[in-house]
Scaffold this motif. Sequence first.
Motif, PDB file in Angstrom:
ATOM      1  N   ILE A  45       0.999  -0.968  -0.152  1.00 38.12           N
ATOM      2  CA  ILE A  45      -0.163  -0.120   0.212  1.00 38.12           C
ATOM      3  C   ILE A  45       1.135   1.326  -0.206  1.00 38.12           C
ATOM      4  N   PHE A  46       2.010   0.612   0.520  1.00 38.25           N
ATOM      5  CA  PHE A  46       3.051   2.573   0.731  1.00 38.25           C
ATOM      6  C   PHE A  46       4.026   2.192  -0.640  1.00 38.25           C
ATOM      7  N   GLY A  47       3.519   0.757  -1.192  1.00 36.50           N
ATOM      8  CA  GLY A  47       4.708   1.258  -2.970  1.00 36.50           C
ATOM      9  C   GLY A  47       6.046   0.208  -2.584  1.00 36.50           C
TER      10      GLY A  47
ATOM     11  N   ILE B 135      14.010 -14.099  -6.220  1.00 33.80           N
ATOM     12  CA  ILE B 135      12.430 -13.932  -6.197  1.00 33.80           C
ATOM     13  C   ILE B 135      12.312 -12.942  -5.282  1.00 33.80           C
ATOM     14  N   ASP B 136      11.949 -12.053  -5.988  1.00 31.87           N
ATOM     15  CA  ASP B 136      11.556 -10.559  -5.213  1.00 31.87           C
ATOM     16  C   ASP B 136      10.564 -10.021  -5.592  1.00 31.87           C
ATOM     17  N   TYR B 137       9.971  -9.272  -4.506  1.00 30.20           N
ATOM     18  CA  TYR B 137       8.423  -8.791  -5.258  1.00 30.20           C
ATOM     19  C   TYR B 137       8.321  -8.206  -6.709  1.00 30.20           C
ATOM     20  N   GLU B 138       9.684  -7.225  -6.802  1.00 31.18           N
ATOM     21  CA  GLU B 138       9.246  -7.023  -7.998  1.00 31.18           C
ATOM     22  C   GLU B 138       9.232  -7.505  -9.549  1.00 31.18           C
TER      23      GLU B 138
ATOM     24  N   ILE C  70      -2.439  -5.417  -5.378  1.00 31.12           N
ATOM     25  CA  ILE C  70      -3.107  -4.853  -6.154  1.00 31.12           C
ATOM     26  C   ILE C  70      -2.590  -3.458  -6.302  1.00 31.12           C
ATOM     27  N   ALA C  71      -1.345  -2.983  -5.036  1.00 31.84           N
ATOM     28  CA  ALA C  71      -0.901  -1.096  -5.236  1.00 31.84           C
ATOM     29  C   ALA C  71       0.628  -2.316  -6.052  1.00 31.84           C
ATOM     30  N   GLY C  72       1.358  -2.945  -5.248  1.00 30.14           N
ATOM     31  CA  GLY C  72       3.003  -3.019  -5.773  1.00 30.14           C
ATOM     32  C   GLY C  72       2.387  -3.693  -7.413  1.00 30.14           C
ATOM     33  N   GLY C  73       1.705  -4.006  -8.085  1.00 23.94           N
ATOM     34  CA  GLY C  73       1.053  -5.225  -9.211  1.00 23.94           C
ATOM     35  C   GLY C  73       1.106  -3.704  -9.907  1.00 23.94           C
ATOM     36  N   ARG C  74      -0.057  -2.041  -9.746  1.00 27.69           N
ATOM     37  CA  ARG C  74       0.119  -1.254 -10.045  1.00 27.69           C
ATOM     38  C   ARG C  74       1.635  -0.815 -10.697  1.00 27.69           C
ATOM     39  N   GLU C  75       2.356  -0.597  -9.510  1.00 26.66           N
ATOM     40  CA  GLU C  75       3.060   0.651  -9.474  1.00 26.66           C
ATOM     41  C   GLU C  75       4.258  -0.350  -9.921  1.00 26.66           C
ATOM     42  N   ALA C  76       4.361  -2.013 -10.657  1.00 25.93           N
ATOM     43  CA  ALA C  76       5.337  -2.087 -11.549  1.00 25.93           C
ATOM     44  C   ALA C  76       5.281  -1.551 -12.574  1.00 25.93           C
ATOM     45  N   SER C  77       3.784  -2.114 -12.993  1.00 26.08           N
ATOM     46  CA  SER C  77       3.219  -2.376 -14.177  1.00 26.08           C
ATOM     47  C   SER C  77       3.711  -0.260 -14.765  1.00 26.08           C
TER      48      SER C  77
END
Length: 551
Positions: A31-33, A117-120, A184-191
């Motif tokens: 949520i915070f990035g 493996i990481d979130y990015e 959802i927030a993390g996925g959008r920021e990655a996109s």
Amino acid sequence: MDRLIQTARILSGWTIAFILSLHLAAHSAGIFGLEAMETVGEAFEEVVRSPLSTWILPLALCIHFVCAFNALLRRYSFRSFTVYQWSQYVSGFLLPLFLIGHFATIGISRWVLGMDIDYELVFLEFWGVPIDTLFLVSLLALAGVHVGLGIWFYLQSKEWFVFYKTYILFILVLTPLLALLGVIAGGREASQREHNLPNWAEQVRSEAHYSQDWEETREIGSGLAIAGYLSILGLVLSIRWVVGRRAQKQSITVSYPDGQKVSMTKGSTLLEASNLAHIAHAQLCQGHGRCSTCRVYVAEGEELLEPMDEAERAVLSRFRSNTNIRLACQARALGNCRIDLLISPELASVQASGGKQRFISEEKEIIVLFSDIRGFTQFSEHRLPYDVVFILNRYFQEMGRVIEKHGGYLDKFIGDGTMAIFGLSDGMEKGANQALKATEQMAETLHKLNSELTSDLAEPLKIGVGVHAGKAIVGEMGYKSALTLTAIGDTVNTASRLEAMTKEVGCFMICSDLVAQLAGLDCSHLTSGELLLRGKSTPLKVWYTPYPAPR
């Protein structure tokens, strides 16, 4: 053996819930990035990647599913399933299909291909692909439902649950929801990074030591694992179907007090019979043998039930019940029987929301306290109903606090009178001592209340108190929402008459000599007497307590 299986299921479940909570906390940071997500994720990596955790989680999952398969095999019919049980089983058996894919993605990449493996990288490869996005959301939803239901119904049988249930529900709902929002927030920021930063994708893959064989290897590994799981599940269901078909040929009948009869498969539990016929049957822990609300009295056919196991005996030992009392969720019927339900669903709900009842109807030695406001009829005649209710509620509130503070059970308010029971679980001596201390503080509290209500009272309120000890029938009495734990019998009647005698004698309290002896009361400053109460052939020795002076 059953208790060992139950303990293994509970411990493995809590282990899974703990490790899941760490993952969900890391997801929530999204949520915070992405940076916050990676920071929190790295903090938990020490725990999640430790050798202990690496082996404990797979072991806990295996134990949990073995216990679930065992429970599935022991059920002869799904027709008696409650909504909760369907939700728990369906989410539980679907969850591995998603977990296997998740473990294959992480495990193969780290231990086979040497990737970091990481979130990015996860968002880069999977976010935006409809099937993969649906996979992530479904995994979170199923995990939240299954673990949340398990925790909720496990804790529901705890005595302190009522005080914290709102907070527990808040946490169980909010935790997976925040994790979903974080993903959802993390996925959008990655996109956005992939779209706005041309070299970002290559840099992420390079830092993760990305392998071109990852996709193919992951699909093969997860495909084989899923096929293996489905084979095991299919085998278990096939065995259960064969056993169920054979068992259906041997049906038995369970009869109820209202004449209703339920036919069910031999070897099923008594609770399954009630659920099968949609008979309202209390079951706070949903049939896991952790509470006692489903207990029944077996009027006929007790010898045709499977013997108690250690777990059932441990639960029922609190009630000092005879062998005809059984937990319906644990007692399996091998022949026809007739049962009586001992707790209604309405009362079970009352207990779950704050009730303190813990007893099967039985004869028990207790201390009974009665109190009553003096001259209340004349007091209420000259006041508006609203004023009377206001003063009464203040009085009941203060007296109720005093009684509960000293370990008493507040039985009921009768008009302007109060009945309380002491010694339900602490024994006669301690109960008598608690009752007399409560009486003393009731007098002090009444003085304070009179001071606060000086402007509303023409004369200070006075009360009379009667306390007696002895045997009484203690149990659940009433109907539907009026069900409550109470006591009836000669001891209760005597305590009530002692309270009434305080008017004639002109004293604050009358307690029987038995109460004084049990409490070790110093009676040197008290007046003794003998009262011949209505309906009694012999006098009762009592002690009088005068109205205490204000402190």
